[in-house]
Design a protein around this motif. Structure first.
Motif, PDB file in Angstrom:
ATOM      1  N   SER A  25       0.820  -1.214   0.000  1.00 47.78           N
ATOM      2  CA  SER A  25       0.000   0.000   0.000  1.00 47.78           C
ATOM      3  C   SER A  25       0.854   1.264   0.000  1.00 47.78           C
ATOM      4  O   SER A  25       0.397   2.316  -0.426  1.00 47.78           O
ATOM      5  CB  SER A  25      -0.961   0.006   1.185  1.00 47.78           C
ATOM      6  OG  SER A  25      -0.249  -0.057   2.401  1.00 47.78           O
ATOM      7  N   ARG A  26       2.107   1.155   0.440  1.00 49.44           N
ATOM      8  CA  ARG A  26       3.027   2.297   0.430  1.00 49.44           C
ATOM      9  C   ARG A  26       3.129   2.911  -0.974  1.00 49.44           C
ATOM     10  O   ARG A  26       3.355   4.102  -1.128  1.00 49.44           O
ATOM     11  CB  ARG A  26       4.392   1.825   0.919  1.00 49.44           C
ATOM     12  CG  ARG A  26       5.453   2.865   0.855  1.00 49.44           C
ATOM     13  CD  ARG A  26       6.826   2.254   1.192  1.00 49.44           C
ATOM     14  NE  ARG A  26       7.741   3.305   1.477  1.00 49.44           N
ATOM     15  CZ  ARG A  26       8.303   3.512   2.657  1.00 49.44           C
ATOM     16  NH1 ARG A  26       8.057   2.714   3.656  1.00 49.44           N
ATOM     17  NH2 ARG A  26       9.118   4.513   2.836  1.00 49.44           N
ATOM     18  N   SER A  27       2.933   2.078  -1.977  1.00 51.85           N
ATOM     19  CA  SER A  27       3.032   2.553  -3.365  1.00 51.85           C
ATOM     20  C   SER A  27       1.967   3.582  -3.707  1.00 51.85           C
ATOM     21  O   SER A  27       2.108   4.310  -4.686  1.00 51.85           O
ATOM     22  CB  SER A  27       2.946   1.371  -4.328  1.00 51.85           C
ATOM     23  OG  SER A  27       4.026   0.489  -4.107  1.00 51.85           O
ATOM     24  N   SER A  29       1.294   6.118  -1.838  1.00 42.23           N
ATOM     25  CA  SER A  29       1.611   7.324  -1.060  1.00 42.23           C
ATOM     26  C   SER A  29       1.508   8.616  -1.853  1.00 42.23           C
ATOM     27  O   SER A  29       0.865   9.572  -1.423  1.00 42.23           O
ATOM     28  CB  SER A  29       3.010   7.216  -0.450  1.00 42.23           C
ATOM     29  OG  SER A  29       3.071   6.170   0.473  1.00 42.23           O
ATOM     30  N   ALA A  52      -0.744   8.533   6.716  1.00 46.70           N
ATOM     31  CA  ALA A  52       0.197   7.473   7.105  1.00 46.70           C
ATOM     32  C   ALA A  52      -0.522   6.339   7.810  1.00 46.70           C
ATOM     33  O   ALA A  52      -0.243   5.157   7.550  1.00 46.70           O
ATOM     34  CB  ALA A  52       1.298   8.048   7.991  1.00 46.70           C
ATOM     35  N   ILE A  55      -2.411   4.344   5.175  1.00 46.62           N
ATOM     36  CA  ILE A  55      -1.521   3.562   4.314  1.00 46.62           C
ATOM     37  C   ILE A  55      -0.802   2.464   5.101  1.00 46.62           C
ATOM     38  O   ILE A  55      -0.479   1.411   4.566  1.00 46.62           O
ATOM     39  CB  ILE A  55      -0.498   4.495   3.613  1.00 46.62           C
ATOM     40  CG1 ILE A  55      -1.227   5.488   2.702  1.00 46.62           C
ATOM     41  CG2 ILE A  55       0.529   3.694   2.819  1.00 46.62           C
ATOM     42  CD1 ILE A  55      -0.358   6.619   2.190  1.00 46.62           C
ATOM     43  N   ILE A  57       2.058   3.294   7.145  1.00 43.90           N
ATOM     44  CA  ILE A  57       3.477   3.664   7.184  1.00 43.90           C
ATOM     45  C   ILE A  57       3.665   4.763   8.224  1.00 43.90           C
ATOM     46  O   ILE A  57       2.697   5.235   8.828  1.00 43.90           O
ATOM     47  CB  ILE A  57       3.978   4.145   5.794  1.00 43.90           C
ATOM     48  CG1 ILE A  57       3.173   5.361   5.308  1.00 43.90           C
ATOM     49  CG2 ILE A  57       3.918   3.011   4.779  1.00 43.90           C
ATOM     50  CD1 ILE A  57       3.662   5.962   4.008  1.00 43.90           C
ATOM     51  N   ASN A  61       7.684   9.026   6.406  1.00 41.51           N
ATOM     52  CA  ASN A  61       7.776   8.578   5.019  1.00 41.51           C
ATOM     53  C   ASN A  61       7.014   9.509   4.080  1.00 41.51           C
ATOM     54  O   ASN A  61       7.453   9.748   2.951  1.00 41.51           O
ATOM     55  CB  ASN A  61       7.252   7.151   4.879  1.00 41.51           C
ATOM     56  CG  ASN A  61       8.032   6.157   5.708  1.00 41.51           C
ATOM     57  OD1 ASN A  61       7.440   5.399   6.464  1.00 41.51           O
ATOM     58  ND2 ASN A  61       9.340   6.157   5.602  1.00 41.51           N
TER      59      ASN A  61
END
Length: 163
Positions: A25-27, A29, A52, A55, A57, A61
Motif C-alpha cells: 500500500s506504500r506505493s 503514497s 500514514a 496507508i 506507514i 515517510n
C-alpha cells in the motif's frame, strides 16, 4: 489546526490503497498526497499523520515525499497561485526578471525559496520547473491557466484579472 478528511477523500484514499496488494500500500503514497492537496490545497502535518495511518506507514515517510517534490505544499496557498518557469530557456527569455517583477508588485521577496504568499492571502508565487513551452518563454501559470511570452504588461493584465 486539525485535519478532518471529507467522506469523499476517505473513499478516494481507500480506493487508491485498494489497488495494491497487502504490504504494498506504500506505493499509493504519492497519489494519496495528491488527493489530500487537491481537496485541502496543501498537506498539513495532521493530514500526513492521517494518511500514514491509512496507508500503514510512518508519517516521516510521507514528509519525505512532501519535502522532496516541489508540486506538493506544506502551507496553504493563496487564492491565485503564480508559477514562473525557471528552466534555462525561460531564464534566458526573462523568467527571472518576470519573477522579480511579480514579487515587487506583490510586495514579496524575489530571493525567497519556495512558495510565498501575500499578507492578504490573495496571491502565492513560486518558481516551477519546466512548464513545457520552451520556445515561448518566459512562461507562467496562474492557477490552471497557462500564459506564454509573458512580459511586464502581460503580467499586469494577468494580475488585474484575478478577482
Amino acid at each position: 489546526m486539525s485535519f478532518a478528511p471529507s467522506k469523499n477523500l476517505q473513499q478516494e484514499v481507500a480506493e487508491l490503497i485498494s489497488h495494491y496488494p497487502d504490504g504494498e500500500s506504500r506505493s499509493a503514497s504519492l497519489m494519496v498526497l495528491h488527493a489530500i492537496q487537491d481537496e485541502a490545497g496543501y498537506i498539513s502535518a495532521e493530514a500526513m499523520q492521517w494518511a500514514a495511518s491509512e496507508i500503514g506507514i510512518k508519517p516521516l515517510n510521507l514528509y519525505e515525499l512532501v519535502t522532496f517534490y516541489p508540486m506538493l505544499r506544506e502551507e496553504p496557498p493563496g487564492k491565485f497561485v503564480l508559477k514562473v518557469c525557471r528552466t534555462l530557456s525561460c531564464a534566458m527569455a526573462g523568467g527571472k526578471e518576470l519573477h522579480e517583477n511579480l514579487c515587487d508588485k506583490l510586495k514579496l521577496n524575489p530571493n525567497t525559496h519556495g512558495l510565498q504568499t501575500t499578507e492578504d492571502g490573495k496571491f502565492s508565487i513560486e518558481f516551477a520547473e519546466c512548464l513545457a513551452s520552451c520556445g515561448t518563454g518566459p512562461v507562467m501559470m496562474c492557477n490552471d491557466n497557462f500564459h506564454e511570452a509573458v512580459n511586464e504588461a502581460k503580467a499586469d493584465k494577468i494580475l488585474e484579472k484575478c478577482d
